[in-house]
Design a protein around this motif. Structure first.
Motif, PDB file in Angstrom:
ATOM      1  N   LEU A   1      15.668 -17.556 -17.374  1.00  0.00           N
ATOM      2  CA  LEU A   1      14.920 -17.742 -18.668  1.00  0.00           C
ATOM      3  C   LEU A   1      13.517 -18.170 -18.309  1.00  0.00           C
ATOM      4  N   CYS A   2      12.769 -17.628 -17.319  1.00  0.00           N
ATOM      5  CA  CYS A   2      11.370 -18.175 -16.933  1.00  0.00           C
ATOM      6  C   CYS A   2      10.653 -16.958 -16.740  1.00  0.00           C
ATOM      7  N   ILE A   3       9.373 -16.921 -17.308  1.00  0.00           N
ATOM      8  CA  ILE A   3       8.379 -15.852 -17.202  1.00  0.00           C
ATOM      9  C   ILE A   3       7.894 -15.917 -15.715  1.00  0.00           C
ATOM     10  N   PRO A   4       8.045 -14.770 -15.125  1.00  0.00           N
ATOM     11  CA  PRO A   4       7.598 -14.805 -13.696  1.00  0.00           C
ATOM     12  C   PRO A   4       6.032 -14.808 -13.762  1.00  0.00           C
ATOM     13  N   GLY A   5       5.679 -15.989 -12.378  1.00  0.00           N
ATOM     14  CA  GLY A   5       4.446 -16.124 -12.385  1.00  0.00           C
ATOM     15  C   GLY A   5       3.649 -15.300 -11.370  1.00  0.00           C
ATOM     16  N   GLU A   6       4.706 -14.433 -10.697  1.00  0.00           N
ATOM     17  CA  GLU A   6       3.988 -13.360  -9.635  1.00  0.00           C
ATOM     18  C   GLU A   6       5.270 -12.440  -9.395  1.00  0.00           C
ATOM     19  N   VAL A   7       4.785 -11.190  -9.389  1.00  0.00           N
ATOM     20  CA  VAL A   7       5.674  -9.950  -9.163  1.00  0.00           C
ATOM     21  C   VAL A   7       4.845  -9.136  -8.134  1.00  0.00           C
ATOM     22  N   SER A   8       5.505  -8.968  -7.150  1.00  0.00           N
ATOM     23  CA  SER A   8       5.092  -7.934  -5.987  1.00  0.00           C
ATOM     24  C   SER A   8       6.083  -6.670  -5.932  1.00  0.00           C
ATOM     25  N   PHE A   9       5.515  -5.363  -5.657  1.00  0.00           N
ATOM     26  CA  PHE A   9       6.234  -4.441  -5.319  1.00  0.00           C
ATOM     27  C   PHE A   9       5.635  -3.468  -4.412  1.00  0.00           C
ATOM     28  N   ILE A  10       6.390  -2.497  -3.804  1.00  0.00           N
ATOM     29  CA  ILE A  10       5.624  -1.465  -3.016  1.00  0.00           C
ATOM     30  C   ILE A  10       6.038  -0.167  -3.534  1.00  0.00           C
ATOM     31  N   VAL A  11       4.780   0.593  -3.474  1.00  0.00           N
ATOM     32  CA  VAL A  11       4.962   1.849  -4.035  1.00  0.00           C
ATOM     33  C   VAL A  11       4.397   2.810  -2.878  1.00  0.00           C
ATOM     34  N   ASN A  12       5.531   3.761  -2.785  1.00  0.00           N
ATOM     35  CA  ASN A  12       5.269   4.899  -1.696  1.00  0.00           C
ATOM     36  C   ASN A  12       5.145   6.235  -2.146  1.00  0.00           C
ATOM     37  N   VAL A  13       4.124   6.868  -1.873  1.00  0.00           N
ATOM     38  CA  VAL A  13       3.581   8.174  -2.447  1.00  0.00           C
ATOM     39  C   VAL A  13       3.553   9.114  -1.335  1.00  0.00           C
ATOM     40  N   SER A  14       4.581  10.154  -1.554  1.00  0.00           N
ATOM     41  CA  SER A  14       4.453  11.285  -0.507  1.00  0.00           C
ATOM     42  C   SER A  14       4.177  12.502  -1.348  1.00  0.00           C
ATOM     43  N   LEU A  15       2.914  13.165  -0.495  1.00  0.00           N
ATOM     44  CA  LEU A  15       2.462  14.327  -1.189  1.00  0.00           C
ATOM     45  C   LEU A  15       1.896  14.935   0.095  1.00  0.00           C
ATOM     46  N   LYS A  16       2.349  16.199   0.303  1.00  0.00           N
ATOM     47  CA  LYS A  16       2.125  17.134   1.668  1.00  0.00           C
ATOM     48  C   LYS A  16       0.467  17.194   1.759  1.00  0.00           C
ATOM     49  N   ASN A  17      -0.252  17.507   0.643  1.00  0.00           N
ATOM     50  CA  ASN A  17      -1.690  17.334   0.579  1.00  0.00           C
ATOM     51  C   ASN A  17      -2.446  15.983   0.677  1.00  0.00           C
ATOM     52  N   ASP A  18      -2.798  15.668   1.909  1.00  0.00           N
ATOM     53  CA  ASP A  18      -3.540  14.418   2.054  1.00  0.00           C
ATOM     54  C   ASP A  18      -4.494  13.921   1.036  1.00  0.00           C
ATOM     55  N   SER A  19      -5.481  14.816   0.907  1.00  0.00           N
ATOM     56  CA  SER A  19      -6.545  14.284  -0.263  1.00  0.00           C
ATOM     57  C   SER A  19      -5.770  14.286  -1.564  1.00  0.00           C
ATOM     58  N   LYS A  20      -4.909  15.212  -1.954  1.00  0.00           N
ATOM     59  CA  LYS A  20      -4.409  15.073  -3.165  1.00  0.00           C
ATOM     60  C   LYS A  20      -3.617  13.468  -3.101  1.00  0.00           C
ATOM     61  N   ARG A  21      -2.940  13.159  -1.858  1.00  0.00           N
ATOM     62  CA  ARG A  21      -2.072  11.964  -2.071  1.00  0.00           C
ATOM     63  C   ARG A  21      -3.134  10.999  -2.234  1.00  0.00           C
ATOM     64  N   GLU A  22      -4.402  10.792  -1.464  1.00  0.00           N
ATOM     65  CA  GLU A  22      -5.510   9.812  -1.536  1.00  0.00           C
ATOM     66  C   GLU A  22      -5.777   9.643  -2.913  1.00  0.00           C
ATOM     67  N   GLU A  23      -6.165  10.782  -3.644  1.00  0.00           N
ATOM     68  CA  GLU A  23      -6.378  10.774  -5.065  1.00  0.00           C
ATOM     69  C   GLU A  23      -5.802  10.232  -5.823  1.00  0.00           C
TER      70      GLU A  23
END
Length: 167
Positions: free
Chosen positions: A29-51
């Motif tokens: 019953l407590c609103i979080p004060g902090e939330v963290s997560f990891i996003v993994n992005v896989s895309l063969k074209n490196d420049s498109k992945r960075e974009e």
């Protein structure tokens, strides 16, 4: 949802996984004060992945500003896209078809042993289906039939490559 929408515009060439979600204090019953997560992005074209990564950062910052929150974004790991040995990947696909199995080319992020083997020898990788597409999780499940099919593909690929004069 905003990240998912970004990825949908790129179709099957991108895989985005959101994992390791940490919510503090994590009480019912407590609103979080902090939330963290990891996003993994896989895309063969490196420049498109960075974009795409830059777009994710920008959208995330805008949402956080709109909600009057704070955000820290840190790059933890960066595995550049790699291409396995085309002859080995072709042989894997050919063997699978010869055995009557369906195939699907998938993009895999870094971290597999095969990624490191590629530095010293021609390398390929075989994936087998997992229930509901869940892998790298305690919920991962592969049927004995699919495990056997993967082993058959591996065995026959190794035999075929061993019988070729060069690869």
């Amino acid at each position: 949802m905003a990240i998912k929408e970004l990825a949908q515009g790129l179709g099957d060439e991108v895989t985005i996984t959101i994992g390791k979600l940490n919510i503090h204090p994590g009480e019912i019953l407590c609103i979080p004060g902090e939330v963290s997560f990891i996003v993994n992005v896989s895309l063969k074209n490196d420049s498109k992945r960075e974009e795409l990564i830059n777009n994710i950062k920008e959208i995330s910052r805008n949402i956080v500003l709109e909600e009057k929150m704070q955000i820290d974004i840190n790059k933890i790991l960066n595995f550049p896209p790699i291409s396995f040995t085309s002859q080995i990947q072709s042989e894997i696909e050919s063997v699978a078809h010869d055995l009557g199995y369906s195939t699907l080319n998938v993009l895999s992020g870094g971290g597999h042993d095969a990624n490191y083997m590629l530095n010293i020898a021609p390398t390929g990788i075989i994936f087998i289906p997992c229930k509901e597409g869940i892998s790298h999780s305690v919920k991962e499940y592969a049927s004995e039939t699919d495990i056997e099919k993967g082993a058959n593909v591996l065995l026959n690929t190794v035999i075929n490559l061993a019988n070729k004069s060069s690869f």
